[in-house]
Design a protein around this motif. Sequence first.
Motif, PDB file in Angstrom:
ATOM      1  N   VAL A 146     -22.058 -40.730 -33.780  1.00 11.54           N
ATOM      2  CA  VAL A 146     -21.762 -42.166 -33.829  1.00 11.54           C
ATOM      3  C   VAL A 146     -20.252 -42.408 -33.797  1.00 11.54           C
ATOM      4  O   VAL A 146     -19.760 -43.255 -33.042  1.00 11.54           O
ATOM      5  N   VAL A 147     -19.503 -41.643 -34.601  1.00 11.51           N
ATOM      6  CA  VAL A 147     -18.056 -41.872 -34.665  1.00 11.51           C
ATOM      7  C   VAL A 147     -17.390 -41.450 -33.348  1.00 11.51           C
ATOM      8  O   VAL A 147     -16.461 -42.104 -32.876  1.00 11.51           O
ATOM      9  N   SER A 148     -17.880 -40.369 -32.744  1.00 11.39           N
ATOM     10  CA  SER A 148     -17.301 -39.934 -31.467  1.00 11.39           C
ATOM     11  C   SER A 148     -17.465 -41.004 -30.397  1.00 11.39           C
ATOM     12  O   SER A 148     -16.571 -41.208 -29.572  1.00 11.39           O
ATOM     13  N   ALA A 149     -18.618 -41.669 -30.413  1.00 13.60           N
ATOM     14  CA  ALA A 149     -18.852 -42.720 -29.424  1.00 13.60           C
ATOM     15  C   ALA A 149     -17.777 -43.799 -29.555  1.00 13.60           C
ATOM     16  O   ALA A 149     -17.269 -44.312 -28.557  1.00 13.60           O
ATOM     17  N   ARG A 150     -17.417 -44.136 -30.804  1.00 10.57           N
ATOM     18  CA  ARG A 150     -16.388 -45.146 -31.016  1.00 10.57           C
ATOM     19  C   ARG A 150     -15.010 -44.626 -30.592  1.00 10.57           C
ATOM     20  O   ARG A 150     -14.205 -45.341 -30.014  1.00 10.57           O
ATOM     21  N   LEU A 151     -14.766 -43.348 -30.888  1.00  8.30           N
ATOM     22  CA  LEU A 151     -13.461 -42.772 -30.551  1.00  8.30           C
ATOM     23  C   LEU A 151     -13.233 -42.718 -29.044  1.00  8.30           C
ATOM     24  O   LEU A 151     -12.102 -42.798 -28.579  1.00  8.30           O
TER      25      LEU A 151
END
Lengths: 258, 276, 324
Positions: A146-151
Amino acid sequence: MKNSRWLSVYAVAAYAFLHLPLVVLAVFSFNSSRFTQWEGFSLTWYKAAFADTQLAEATGNSLLIALAATLLATAVGTLGAYGLWKRNSPWITTSLYLSLVTPEIVMGISLLALYQWIFRYLAIRLGMHTVILAHVMFCTAYVVTVVSARLRAFDASLEEAAMDLGATEWQAFLRVTLPQLAPAVASAALLVFITSFDDYVITSLVAGVDSETLPMVIYAMARKGFNPSVNAISTLIVVALGGLILVSSRLERNEAER
Amino acid sequence: MNRLRFWCLTPAGALLGGLFLIPLGIIFAYSLLTRGPYGGVFSPLTWENYSRLADPLYAAILWRSLLYAVIVTAICLMLGFPLALFIARAGRRRNLYLSLVMVPFWSSFLVRTYAWMFLLRDTGLINSALLAAGVIREPLTLLYTPFAVILGLVYGYLPFMVLPVFATLERLDKSLIEASADLGATPGATLLHVIVPLSKPGILAGSILVFISSLGAYLTPDLLGGGKTIMIGNLVQNQFTTARDWPFGAALSLILMLVVMGLLVPLQRRGSEGLL
Amino acid sequence: MDDAVLELSRISKHYPGHRAVDNLSLRVPRGALFTLVGPSGCGKTTTLRLIAGFEEPTSGELLLNGSRMEHLRPYERNLSTVFQNYALFPHLTVRGNIEFGLLRRGDRQMAEPVRKVLDLLRIAGKESRYPHQLSGGERQRVALARSLVLAPEVLLLDEPLSALDPQLRKQVRAELRSIQRNVGITFLMVTHDQEEALSLSDHIAVMNGGRLEQTGAPQEIYLRPATRFVAGFLGAINWMEDIGVRPESTRVSTGPAPPEARSRRATVRSATFLGKCYHVEVSFDGGAIAVCEVPRDSHMVSPGQDVHLWWRAEDEMQFPAASQ
């Protein structure tokens, strides 16, 4: 491209298939009879569920485990996503990816084997700590995803600007990048909480006598035979977790619209 | 810069190494050892745990697991593709319709399986309703059948198909569909010759996810299947608990992992789209 | 313009709060290269999509060979579109793309028409490539081939040159013209580029704000624009009160103007060398500014110099006040 009529009719049927079993379960949790014939509205089974000390204790355990797993997995996963964003590490990425699709039963028995092996040398036993560690393990990959998608949508020049203005790497991360990631991190934390709270397969393998969780109690009750209290507690779980998932998806959507 | 990255990746790396890769390594080692008289594992090294998979009793279970996984994947594709198409074409309501798939998916796998027990048991809602309506005289045996297991798996993993297929359909260039109609293709021909071929990556990803999940399923066959519809996952669990034959259970797990990893290769080449 | 292959009669397309196309009537002559031109947002692309059948008109009639077709689905209309981004099917080869329409029609004899169109567009030998393996120019040829092989009554082209780089654009422009002559199919093209429209077309229709401003042959429209909008859109113009004169028809001289010419006194503001000519900017007493293109070999003027600005009476464009 608009939806044709037959496709809309099909969609109604598909949504009914997805939702009706849960709706029926919820409706019958308010049935005054213990049989599957409607005999009037009643809160009997809710009262019975709340009076059950085993259920109360298991709920407490589940909440504690889910909270601990959420804190740890969110921290580890967010840092991990950030580190991978700086420069990819094929080893970690592949392991994370594999951990996402490893059958739960395999993950459960391999953790059990690890614990048993360690216990030969250390005087510890299965308990809350083993469950929490297991949950942190299988939840971290969700957070990284999830966080990688935002990054991926994060502009790296913001960090460079921060450092250009005198921030250290840590300050740039904490003051510039992390605030940008906050909605994704919160959304990931909610997913971890839900996943951890709901897990049965892995938990049942690595739990000790003092760490029985709510899904374990529900499983035992479901196996034993019909008990309308299970309907009541199940309804509460679905409503609570469904609410959390709505909040989580709202967080992600607001972010997508920014 | 490298020091920060090192500290960021260390916790995740340690966690994955210590609690995922090492345990898998232990399972691999166990699968080559011999079962002890009271459970536990001993040397000498042996291939016997793997050769036992050919035993008709176990081969039947492996075969059944594969068969169920294939059937469940096919049904999920048939049910999931039109639903994904519907959501992709829903315009501004896309997010709502997508949430309607995701909310039950995330809200407790155990409860969703239990809900089907409630519906399917002999005294369950379906039988009560049919009896009351006079359609049947004796309750139908629905629970603890292959039907119940396949139904439960389809119910559980349908969103795994819908999401990746939706993701590819959403990205589909609309002008390609217009071009198809413009060149004389009816809506059916456009679906067959343009939309389906172009959503292949999503179909592949969804099918692999559903297949892997079904193949390794434990809870669904356990609760809805009863003793006659055991799948690999149940056999593994059985070896580690009641049967106390860890080496054999480890060999089974490893076979399962190899299938999963083999299927992941094509998926990872195309990126992990819609995995969550 | 008796033999119209395509006719639009009082076509409107209204969206909530916005009239994309407003009461538009057009006749497209058979065999012509007809261009719809106008600024972006003028409704030309919507018009094309209405004709192709991707949008339904709010009101009005569409006639193909005299028969109504607004109720026909896109795949029932014998028209074909070349999309702005070409919309080539990425999962099909060049051959697969070209055969797509023939297969939908159920044609069995595909080899001959496909070979012909491959030769016509000089893409023979690339049949088994996929779109991502082609250059921009080749993709455009495939898009054209895919439509032309169906021998449509009208070929619709949506900004066909806009995705090409400027070098290639001029070359393809000439080629498009020769292909159209070669196959004899009516082309209906949409563009925002007035130069493209003027150089390619048999007929031009200028649109603005969803309405038709003027139709006619390129020379007619350029030299005798019906409205100030058309005059200004098709090229630069010097306004002297209600009279407009194109820069290339405007002359400067240091001495007096020829006796038969119309003239005004002006002061040179700047003279810029453009290669083929000088671009001279002058101002009048009132402060208004005019520009003219002065040939390289003529007597050079310098800023601050007083000059005569002159033009011929037949180069004047006059507009009634209402046309504003």
